[in-house]
Design a protein around this motif. Sequence first.
Motif, PDB file in Angstrom:
ATOM      1  N   GLU A 195      -9.876  -5.032  -4.071  1.00  0.00           N
ATOM      2  CA  GLU A 195      -8.429  -4.835  -4.148  1.00  0.00           C
ATOM      3  C   GLU A 195      -8.027  -3.362  -4.149  1.00  0.00           C
ATOM      4  O   GLU A 195      -7.012  -2.978  -3.567  1.00  0.00           O
ATOM      5  CB  GLU A 195      -7.870  -5.521  -5.399  1.00  0.00           C
ATOM      6  N   GLN A 196      -8.827  -2.523  -4.792  1.00  0.00           N
ATOM      7  CA  GLN A 196      -8.485  -1.105  -4.898  1.00  0.00           C
ATOM      8  C   GLN A 196      -8.391  -0.426  -3.528  1.00  0.00           C
ATOM      9  O   GLN A 196      -7.718   0.592  -3.377  1.00  0.00           O
ATOM     10  CB  GLN A 196      -9.532  -0.392  -5.757  1.00  0.00           C
TER      11      GLN A 196
ATOM     12  N   LYS B 187      -4.653  -1.596  -0.953  1.00  0.00           N
ATOM     13  CA  LYS B 187      -3.252  -1.252  -1.218  1.00  0.00           C
ATOM     14  C   LYS B 187      -2.572  -0.701   0.036  1.00  0.00           C
ATOM     15  O   LYS B 187      -3.080   0.225   0.677  1.00  0.00           O
ATOM     16  CB  LYS B 187      -3.178  -0.218  -2.348  1.00  0.00           C
TER      17      LYS B 187
END
Length: 370
Positions: A234-235, A238
């Motif tokens: 997920e990091q 974005k």
Amino acid sequence: MKYYIIAGEASGDLHGSNLMKALYKEDSSAEIHFWGGDLMQNVGGTLVKHYRELAFMGFAEVVLNLKTILNNIKFCKEDILKFSPDVIIFIDYPGFNMRIAKWAKLRGIKTHYYIAPQIWAWKENRIKEIKRDFDKLFVILPFEKDFFEVKHQFPVDFVGHPLIDAIHNREKTDEISFRENNNLDEKPIIAILPGSRKQEIAKMLHVMLSIVDDFSDYQFVIAGAPSQEFHFYEQFLKNKNVKFISNKTYDLLSVATAALVTSGTATLETALFKVPEVVCYKGSWASYQIAKRIITLKYISLVNLIMDEEVVTELIQDKFTSKNLKKALSTLLDENYRKSLLAKYDTLEAKLGGIGASEKTAKLILKDLK
């Protein structure tokens, strides 16, 4: 016959499962005990220990888990003596397997190595141990036969690459259902294979994703590794218009137009799915400097090593930049380039020996035992 198989990684579980199927077919009375995973367990036999308990990568992690590793070695020896097999079949996983083989050979137990360690890349001095500790060696890359037999006077059997079996035998992917089930639109797919370990994913993925906006006519899809949870990725996602699919790499490759692939076995898998690819890799500065001095190969990808030419573009270390990656992917999407590349992929598959690696290996094992 009684077979004891040791596979310590996910790839070994895949190839071990296909070998087990072939052994059961060739030997109806086969008894198999094994170290492996879910795929091997689904075939039958007795699971002794799952590879999840054996996954220690890197010097520091090995040191921290040394007690567990030594206990596993001790337990393995005890279990082999208890089972009393006619042969031990070692699948890759050299750090552990070569220790067990040395011990087993001294006790007169037959030792066969399927998918031998890549000593042609580094640690070539291990040839002394291989000659001493193994009765039979089954190799899966065409150039390995010359390496062992011509350079080191050790006879081996080239059986072909088991990945061809794994891909050929899998259930075909229905593209329409795959797209619907994973919320993919009709745009052509660029698959992103950033590796399986956190350290390499962290180094690779941000550069791979940096070119997404330059190819708006395509949709980029990350192949998540089964060993990593989604929250780790997920990091990097974005504000990026990309999709994420976990543990469905083969399905993804079967419908992809092109791929960005971190160096490793995945480069060969991608080629066997006939997907044009760019091979990428970047390690730490120190690791790269050490590797340059230890490994003297012309290429880093299996595709180029087998073909002995630069069939697929390799962007390694300082060459792995957004600018170079954008240029390489643009080339992949050119129709004339693609036709030329796919023709070379066909030659690559022919060099690998076609289907039947598992069956050939099972027949040779049984022939040796009889």
